[in-house]
Motif scaffolding. Sequence first.
Motif, PDB file in Angstrom:
ATOM      1  N   LEU A 131      13.425  40.142  -4.011  1.00  0.00           N
ATOM      2  CA  LEU A 131      13.360  39.782  -5.432  1.00  0.00           C
ATOM      3  C   LEU A 131      13.976  38.410  -5.689  1.00  0.00           C
ATOM      4  CD1 LEU A 131      14.125  43.189  -7.181  1.00  0.00           C
ATOM      5  CD2 LEU A 131      11.945  41.976  -7.060  1.00  0.00           C
ATOM      6  N   GLY A 132      15.052  38.072  -4.988  1.00  0.00           N
ATOM      7  CA  GLY A 132      15.643  36.738  -5.111  1.00  0.00           C
ATOM      8  C   GLY A 132      14.707  35.655  -4.633  1.00  0.00           C
ATOM      9  N   CYS A 133      14.028  35.903  -3.514  1.00  0.00           N
ATOM     10  CA  CYS A 133      13.039  34.937  -3.010  1.00  0.00           C
ATOM     11  C   CYS A 133      11.884  34.794  -3.994  1.00  0.00           C
ATOM     12  CB  CYS A 133      12.529  35.374  -1.635  1.00  0.00           C
ATOM     13  SG  CYS A 133      13.769  35.279  -0.339  1.00  0.00           S
ATOM     14  N   PHE A 134      11.417  35.910  -4.530  1.00  0.00           N
ATOM     15  CA  PHE A 134      10.339  35.882  -5.519  1.00  0.00           C
ATOM     16  C   PHE A 134      10.744  35.055  -6.739  1.00  0.00           C
ATOM     17  CE2 PHE A 134       8.349  37.671  -9.310  1.00  0.00           C
ATOM     18  CZ  PHE A 134       6.999  37.562  -8.981  1.00  0.00           C
ATOM     19  N   SER A 135      11.974  35.266  -7.208  1.00  0.00           N
ATOM     20  CA  SER A 135      12.463  34.518  -8.369  1.00  0.00           C
ATOM     21  C   SER A 135      12.609  33.037  -8.055  1.00  0.00           C
ATOM     22  CB  SER A 135      13.801  35.073  -8.839  1.00  0.00           C
ATOM     23  OG  SER A 135      13.630  36.338  -9.409  1.00  0.00           O
ATOM     24  N   ALA A 136      12.994  32.712  -6.825  1.00  0.00           N
ATOM     25  CA  ALA A 136      13.118  31.307  -6.446  1.00  0.00           C
ATOM     26  C   ALA A 136      11.757  30.624  -6.363  1.00  0.00           C
ATOM     27  CB  ALA A 136      13.843  31.188  -5.114  1.00  0.00           C
ATOM     28  N   ILE A 137      10.770  31.354  -5.875  1.00  0.00           N
ATOM     29  CA  ILE A 137       9.421  30.781  -5.754  1.00  0.00           C
ATOM     30  C   ILE A 137       8.804  30.580  -7.129  1.00  0.00           C
ATOM     31  CG2 ILE A 137       7.069  31.235  -4.952  1.00  0.00           C
ATOM     32  CD1 ILE A 137       8.383  32.662  -2.516  1.00  0.00           C
ATOM     33  N   ARG A 189      10.180  30.191 -10.152  1.00  0.00           N
ATOM     34  CA  ARG A 189      11.318  29.836 -11.003  1.00  0.00           C
ATOM     35  C   ARG A 189      10.882  29.555 -12.445  1.00  0.00           C
ATOM     36  NH1 ARG A 189      15.275  24.934  -9.478  1.00  0.00           N
ATOM     37  NH2 ARG A 189      16.380  24.937 -11.440  1.00  0.00           N
ATOM     38  N   ASN A 190      11.685  30.082 -13.380  1.00  0.00           N
ATOM     39  CA  ASN A 190      11.477  29.910 -14.823  1.00  0.00           C
ATOM     40  C   ASN A 190      10.190  30.540 -15.343  1.00  0.00           C
ATOM     41  OD1 ASN A 190      13.907  28.543 -15.201  1.00  0.00           O
ATOM     42  ND2 ASN A 190      12.970  26.589 -14.654  1.00  0.00           N
ATOM     43  N   SER A 191       9.600  31.411 -14.579  1.00  0.00           N
ATOM     44  CA  SER A 191       8.405  32.115 -15.051  1.00  0.00           C
ATOM     45  C   SER A 191       8.832  33.401 -15.767  1.00  0.00           C
ATOM     46  CB  SER A 191       7.479  32.456 -13.878  1.00  0.00           C
ATOM     47  OG  SER A 191       8.094  33.414 -13.044  1.00  0.00           O
ATOM     48  N   PHE A 192       7.865  34.059 -16.358  1.00  0.00           N
ATOM     49  CA  PHE A 192       8.146  35.340 -17.012  1.00  0.00           C
ATOM     50  C   PHE A 192       8.652  36.354 -15.993  1.00  0.00           C
ATOM     51  CE2 PHE A 192       6.687  39.607 -18.189  1.00  0.00           C
ATOM     52  CZ  PHE A 192       7.409  39.775 -19.358  1.00  0.00           C
ATOM     53  N   ALA A 193       8.034  36.380 -14.807  1.00  0.00           N
ATOM     54  CA  ALA A 193       8.443  37.328 -13.760  1.00  0.00           C
ATOM     55  C   ALA A 193       9.873  37.052 -13.304  1.00  0.00           C
ATOM     56  CB  ALA A 193       7.483  37.243 -12.580  1.00  0.00           C
ATOM     57  N   ASP A 194      10.244  35.759 -13.205  1.00  0.00           N
ATOM     58  CA  ASP A 194      11.612  35.405 -12.825  1.00  0.00           C
ATOM     59  C   ASP A 194      12.606  35.908 -13.862  1.00  0.00           C
ATOM     60  OD1 ASP A 194      13.904  34.129 -11.744  1.00  0.00           O
ATOM     61  OD2 ASP A 194      13.523  32.364 -12.976  1.00  0.00           O
ATOM     62  N   ARG A 195      12.298  35.722 -15.106  1.00  0.00           N
ATOM     63  CA  ARG A 195      13.189  36.199 -16.174  1.00  0.00           C
ATOM     64  C   ARG A 195      13.267  37.721 -16.185  1.00  0.00           C
ATOM     65  NH1 ARG A 195      10.889  31.582 -19.176  1.00  0.00           N
ATOM     66  NH2 ARG A 195      12.562  30.056 -19.248  1.00  0.00           N
ATOM     67  N   LEU A 196      12.137  38.378 -15.940  1.00  0.00           N
ATOM     68  CA  LEU A 196      12.126  39.841 -15.899  1.00  0.00           C
ATOM     69  C   LEU A 196      13.001  40.359 -14.761  1.00  0.00           C
ATOM     70  CD1 LEU A 196      10.955  42.424 -17.132  1.00  0.00           C
ATOM     71  CD2 LEU A 196       9.076  42.231 -15.482  1.00  0.00           C
TER      72      LEU A 196
END
Length: 187
Positions: free
Chosen positions: A116-122, A124-131
């Motif tokens: 999930l951290g890697c996903f958020s880094a890839i 970044r600042n998207s809706f999925a990252d915020r979720l």
Amino acid sequence: MLRFCLRRIAIGFVIIVLAISTIYILVQAAPGDPITVMLGPRATPEMVAALEARLGLDQAMPVQVFNFLIGVFQGDLGVDIKTRRLVADEVLEQLPHTLNLILASVLLAAGLGIPLGCFSAIYRNSFADRLVGILSVSVIAVPSLIIAIYGMILFAVHLRWLPAIGLGDRGDILDQLHHLIMPAIAV
């Protein structure tokens, strides 16, 4: 670096002493008398006084706490009131189960957290990252006890997918893992 490590060790020592002292004082202040629990309802005042003297409970509270801390640092955790076994033996008996739970919890946290951290880094600042950020902060903010209670209600009582108690059958690793799922998620 050495000074930093020594300072951290000293702080850790102080925290341990304060935690043990606080717990000891709170247990002593709790209602009820461990002496009458140990001796039973037919205990005479002489028996109570003798056991209090033997356990050191007739001394002042600071002396009791100091003696208890000295005993803890020497490896003497005392005797269990009900089983009359050494507490250190009971702790050592349960240690393998505790280590299994720690390992399962760390593996679960890393298995979910790293992807999930890697996903958020890839993304970044998207809706999925915020979720993902909101979900991770929410999970961290909720106490483990609440997660455990609601997990038991949902998965053990309503859905009957997971057992609510127990360690599983000895020798049956799959059953033991099945029993470990819910506690590992709660921790």
